[in-house]
Design a protein around this motif. Structure first.
Motif, PDB file in Angstrom:
ATOM      1  N   GLN A 285       0.838  -1.204   0.000  1.00 22.69           N
ATOM      2  CA  GLN A 285       0.000   0.000   0.000  1.00 22.69           C
ATOM      3  C   GLN A 285       0.874   1.255   0.000  1.00 22.69           C
ATOM      4  O   GLN A 285       1.743   1.415   0.866  1.00 22.69           O
TER       5      GLN A 285
ATOM      6  N   VAL B 164       1.540   4.880   0.900  1.00 23.50           N
ATOM      7  CA  VAL B 164       1.012   5.778   1.933  1.00 23.50           C
ATOM      8  C   VAL B 164       1.643   7.173   1.884  1.00 23.50           C
ATOM      9  O   VAL B 164       1.271   8.060   2.647  1.00 23.50           O
TER      10      VAL B 164
ATOM     11  N   GLU C  25       2.566  14.692   8.422  1.00 21.17           N
ATOM     12  CA  GLU C  25       1.294  15.016   7.755  1.00 21.17           C
ATOM     13  C   GLU C  25       1.312  14.694   6.251  1.00 21.17           C
ATOM     14  O   GLU C  25       0.278  14.781   5.594  1.00 21.17           O
TER      15      GLU C  25
ATOM     16  N   VAL D   8      -0.317   9.222   4.629  1.00 20.34           N
ATOM     17  CA  VAL D   8      -1.769   9.056   4.677  1.00 20.34           C
ATOM     18  C   VAL D   8      -2.106   7.679   5.241  1.00 20.34           C
ATOM     19  O   VAL D   8      -1.467   6.689   4.893  1.00 20.34           O
ATOM     20  N   GLU D   9      -3.100   7.646   6.109  1.00 14.31           N
ATOM     21  CA  GLU D   9      -3.610   6.356   6.586  1.00 14.31           C
ATOM     22  C   GLU D   9      -4.974   6.131   5.974  1.00 14.31           C
ATOM     23  O   GLU D   9      -5.839   6.991   6.074  1.00 14.31           O
ATOM     24  N   TYR D  10      -5.136   4.991   5.316  1.00 16.68           N
ATOM     25  CA  TYR D  10      -6.443   4.687   4.731  1.00 16.68           C
ATOM     26  C   TYR D  10      -6.602   3.187   4.612  1.00 16.68           C
ATOM     27  O   TYR D  10      -5.618   2.450   4.570  1.00 16.68           O
ATOM     28  N   THR D  11      -7.860   2.741   4.570  1.00 19.67           N
ATOM     29  CA  THR D  11      -8.097   1.299   4.429  1.00 19.67           C
ATOM     30  C   THR D  11      -8.463   0.986   2.988  1.00 19.67           C
ATOM     31  O   THR D  11      -9.019   1.823   2.275  1.00 19.67           O
ATOM     32  N   ARG D  12      -8.127  -0.208   2.562  1.00 18.72           N
ATOM     33  CA  ARG D  12      -8.485  -0.676   1.223  1.00 18.72           C
ATOM     34  C   ARG D  12      -9.363  -1.906   1.389  1.00 18.72           C
ATOM     35  O   ARG D  12      -9.010  -2.827   2.129  1.00 18.72           O
ATOM     36  N   THR D  13     -10.468  -1.922   0.652  1.00 15.38           N
ATOM     37  CA  THR D  13     -11.352  -3.090   0.778  1.00 15.38           C
ATOM     38  C   THR D  13     -10.663  -4.358   0.280  1.00 15.38           C
ATOM     39  O   THR D  13     -10.988  -5.456   0.703  1.00 15.38           O
TER      40      THR D  13
ATOM     41  N   ASP E 286      -7.778  -5.382   0.968  1.00  9.87           N
ATOM     42  CA  ASP E 286      -6.828  -5.965   1.940  1.00  9.87           C
ATOM     43  C   ASP E 286      -7.261  -7.348   2.418  1.00  9.87           C
ATOM     44  O   ASP E 286      -6.419  -8.194   2.706  1.00  9.87           O
TER      45      ASP E 286
END
Ligand code: DAT
Ligand code: MG
Length: 149
Positions: A32, A34, A135, A138-143, A145
Motif C-alpha cells: 500500500q 502511503v 502530515e 496518509v492512513e487509509y483502508t483498502r477493501t 486488503d
C-alpha cells in the motif's frame, strides 16, 4: 509484521520513465502506497541519507548523482515490506541482480541502479522521517486488503 519502508526512484529511473513501472510492481504485489512526492534532494539531505557511506571511494559520486535530478520518493506499507521490497529491487550491483528484479531488469551499472530501498526497520524509520513530514503520510483502508491478508 506490518511495516513501512522508504523507496525512491533515483534520478536515472525518473529520466528513463520508469516511475510508473516501479510503482506498478509494488501495487500489484499488494503493498500500500502511503506517501509519495517528486522532489529534488538538497545536498545536505543527500549527505544525511547516505551518511553510512561517508569516506568510501564512491561517496562523492553517490551524493552528486542522487542530487543530479528529481527523484520519486515513496513510503510503502505492508507485511515484511522492508525485506520484500529489497528482494524485488535485486542486488545492489545490477550485474548481480536476477532477472525479474527491478535492478536486474532495468539496470546495468552499480552507479546507476534505478532504485533505493531501506535495508532495515531502523533505516526505514530514519529515512521516512528524513524525507517525509508526518502530515505527508496518509492512513487509509483498502477493501482489497481482505484478499491480500
Ligand atoms: P543499496 O542501494 O543496495 O542499499 P548500498 O547501501 O551498499 O546499496 O549503497 C548505496 C548506493 O551506493 C548503491 O545503491 C549504489 C552506490 N554504490 C554502492 N557500492 C558502490 C560501489 N562499489 N561503487 C559505486 N557505487 C556504489
Ligand atoms: Mg543501502
Amino acid at each position: 509484521m506490518m511495516e513501512k519502508t522508504f523507496l525512491m526512484v533515483k534520478p536515472d529511473g525518473v529520466q528513463r520513465g520508469l516511475i510508473g513501472e516501479i510503482v506498478s510492481r509494488f501495487e500489484r504485489k499488494g503493498f500500500q502506497l502511503v506517501g509519495a512526492k517528486l522532489m529534488q534532494i538538497p545536498t545536505s539531505v543527500a549527505e544525511q541519507h547516505y551518511g553510512e557511506h561517508k569516506g568510501k571511494p564512491f561517496y562523492d559520486e553517490l551524493v552528486s548523482f542522487i542530487t543530479s535530478g528529481p527523484v520519486f520518493a515513496m513510503v510503502w506499507q505492508g507485511e515484511n515490506v522492508i525485506a520484500t521490497a529489497r528482494q524485488m529491487m535485486g542486488a545492489t550491483n545490477p550485474k548481480d541482480a536476477l532477472p525479474g528484479t527491478i535492478r536486474g531488469d532495468y539496470g546495468v551499472t552499480v552507479g546507476k541502479n534505478i532504485i533505493h530501498g531501506s535495508d532495515s526497520l531502523e533505516s526505514a524509520k530514519r529515512e521516512i522521517s528524513l524525507f517525509f513530514k508526518e502530515e505527508e503520510l496518509v492512513e487509509y483502508t483498502r477493501t482489497v486488503d481482505g484478499w491480500i491478508y
